[in-house]
Write an enzyme that holds these catalytic residues in place. Sequence first.
Site, PDB file in Angstrom:
ATOM      1  N   GLU A  18      -2.344  -5.749  14.726  1.00 49.52           N
ATOM      2  CA  GLU A  18      -2.895  -6.058  13.397  1.00 49.52           C
ATOM      3  C   GLU A  18      -2.156  -7.269  12.837  1.00 49.52           C
ATOM      4  OE1 GLU A  18      -3.728  -2.800  10.695  1.00 49.52           O
ATOM      5  OE2 GLU A  18      -2.616  -3.865   9.159  1.00 49.52           O
ATOM      6  N   THR A  49      -6.134  -7.950   8.309  1.00 48.78           N
ATOM      7  CA  THR A  49      -6.092  -7.285   7.005  1.00 48.78           C
ATOM      8  C   THR A  49      -6.799  -8.128   5.934  1.00 48.78           C
ATOM      9  OG1 THR A  49      -3.967  -8.297   6.534  1.00 48.78           O
ATOM     10  CG2 THR A  49      -3.928  -6.095   7.499  1.00 48.78           C
ATOM     11  N   HIS A  94     -10.686  -5.887   8.000  1.00 58.29           N
ATOM     12  CA  HIS A  94     -10.511  -4.822   7.021  1.00 58.29           C
ATOM     13  C   HIS A  94     -11.356  -5.184   5.799  1.00 58.29           C
ATOM     14  CE1 HIS A  94      -6.407  -3.354   8.729  1.00 58.29           C
ATOM     15  NE2 HIS A  94      -7.349  -3.473   9.654  1.00 58.29           N
ATOM     16  N   ARG A 124      -9.851   1.589   0.661  1.00 60.07           N
ATOM     17  CA  ARG A 124      -9.970   1.409  -0.787  1.00 60.07           C
ATOM     18  C   ARG A 124      -9.195   0.181  -1.259  1.00 60.07           C
ATOM     19  NH1 ARG A 124      -6.790   5.052  -4.909  1.00 60.07           N
ATOM     20  NH2 ARG A 124      -5.221   3.543  -4.224  1.00 60.07           N
ATOM     21  N   GLY A 125      -8.008  -0.024  -0.666  1.00 61.24           N
ATOM     22  CA  GLY A 125      -7.112  -1.078  -1.159  1.00 61.24           C
ATOM     23  C   GLY A 125      -6.162  -0.481  -2.171  1.00 61.24           C
ATOM     24  N   ASP A 126      -5.009  -1.105  -2.296  1.00 59.54           N
ATOM     25  CA  ASP A 126      -3.996  -0.607  -3.236  1.00 59.54           C
ATOM     26  C   ASP A 126      -4.270  -1.140  -4.640  1.00 59.54           C
ATOM     27  OD1 ASP A 126      -2.390   1.090  -1.773  1.00 59.54           O
ATOM     28  OD2 ASP A 126      -1.340  -0.586  -0.829  1.00 59.54           O
ATOM     29  N   ALA A 144     -12.730   4.788  -0.580  1.00 60.17           N
ATOM     30  CA  ALA A 144     -13.163   4.235   0.711  1.00 60.17           C
ATOM     31  C   ALA A 144     -14.467   4.874   1.176  1.00 60.17           C
ATOM     32  CB  ALA A 144     -12.056   4.438   1.752  1.00 60.17           C
ATOM     33  N   LYS A 199     -14.607  11.571   4.944  1.00 60.71           N
ATOM     34  CA  LYS A 199     -14.898  10.226   5.474  1.00 60.71           C
ATOM     35  C   LYS A 199     -15.466  10.344   6.893  1.00 60.71           C
ATOM     36  CE  LYS A 199     -10.719   8.227   4.341  1.00 60.71           C
ATOM     37  NZ  LYS A 199      -9.699   7.206   4.081  1.00 60.71           N
ATOM     38  N   GLN A 210      -1.360   5.257   8.984  1.00 63.71           N
ATOM     39  CA  GLN A 210      -0.266   4.529   8.349  1.00 63.71           C
ATOM     40  C   GLN A 210       0.914   4.552   9.315  1.00 63.71           C
ATOM     41  OE1 GLN A 210       1.002   2.257   6.741  1.00 63.71           O
ATOM     42  NE2 GLN A 210       0.514   2.901   4.652  1.00 63.71           N
TER      43      GLN A 210
END
Length: 317
Positions: A18, A49, A94, A124-126, A144, A199, A210
């Site tokens: 990544e 990303t 992403h 979703r993103g932070d 998400a 999901k 993660q």
Amino acid sequence: MKVTEHLKKADKTLISFEILPPLKGQGVQSIFDAIGPLMEFKPPFIDVTYHREEFIYKNKSGGLLEKQVVRKRPGTVGICAAIMNRYQVDAVPHIICGGFSREETENALIDLDFLGIDNVLVLRGDPIKSEGVFVPEKDGHVYAIDLLEQVRNMNEGNFLDEDLSSSTKTDFCIGVAGYPEKHFEAPNLKTDLKYLKNKVDSGAEYIVTQMFFDNSKYFDFVEMCQKAGIDVPIIPGLKPITSLKQITALPRTFHVNLPEDLVDSLSDCKTNDDARQVGIEWAVQQSRELMERKVPCIHFYTMSRSGPVKKIVEQIY
Ligand code: FAD
């Protein structure tokens, strides 16, 4: 080719990477410099990303401050196309909810489809730093799963404009994120798993985890997922520690724990070079055990620095 097809075809653990888009102002060569040294390991896919906008304050005359919106790392879609073109490898952009309306998302997905990109990791993103909690864009997605449903709708030929007739179906393979140590906002792992299962039930075909530094967290997570009826591949994500400050920065940023043995070894280090060596050795041990347990793929978070990850993969592959 889709990530799931790569996983199905493989007769051994795959290795994927990544990378981050370069900071605005740096050219595509910085991306090639970051992943070129890793291409000898023939990764089946490379994730890129996405980073949403941030607010900065610029000094104006008279002591005033002006708030400006900046995207420091734009270019995910173009980078994916450049990587595919240069290395003939599949790229996984992403796609995040944060900062996007549904229409902007639809247009980005149409671009990806035109470029022949058939994988997306939906997230979703932070929250942005100045907001503290996640705030969706006006007419954007909250979770998400909502974004995932938009992608799935497009895969069924349903676009936002219901009057569109004879819409071409997209064909995205959809991945999602999972958290062996639970997502930081989830009240507990059970709740988090419930939403992860939703999901998967809504069409996610694989999960990337993660980062974690204790393999038992991953193995327990996989077992809990299986018990919860989640039956898609769960790809472990690994990141080698590369500096002393990461002892506190990684837990703070990614809400993960570092095992005592690892922290003890890092605390004995005098320099970042020493810490990097400890981080590499730790990740090698983690990788070896994951491979013995026949995980489908190991996904390395390179942070666009190939050196440490190359040293790990050389020892395990
Ligand atoms: P979600 O699945 O939406 O979950 C977010 C939280 O809401 C969780 O606590 C979940 O339990 C809860 N939840 C979910 N659904 C519901 C519901 N219906 N009701 C109530 N609660 C619910 N961030 C980026 O900005 N760019 C990236 O490129 C990026 N790549 C990543 C790649 C991986 C592999 C991982 C693991 C993370 C990545 N992130 C990235 C970070 C990610 O965006 C954040 O962790 C974010 O806070 C959560 O994203 P998610 O997709 O897991 O969210």
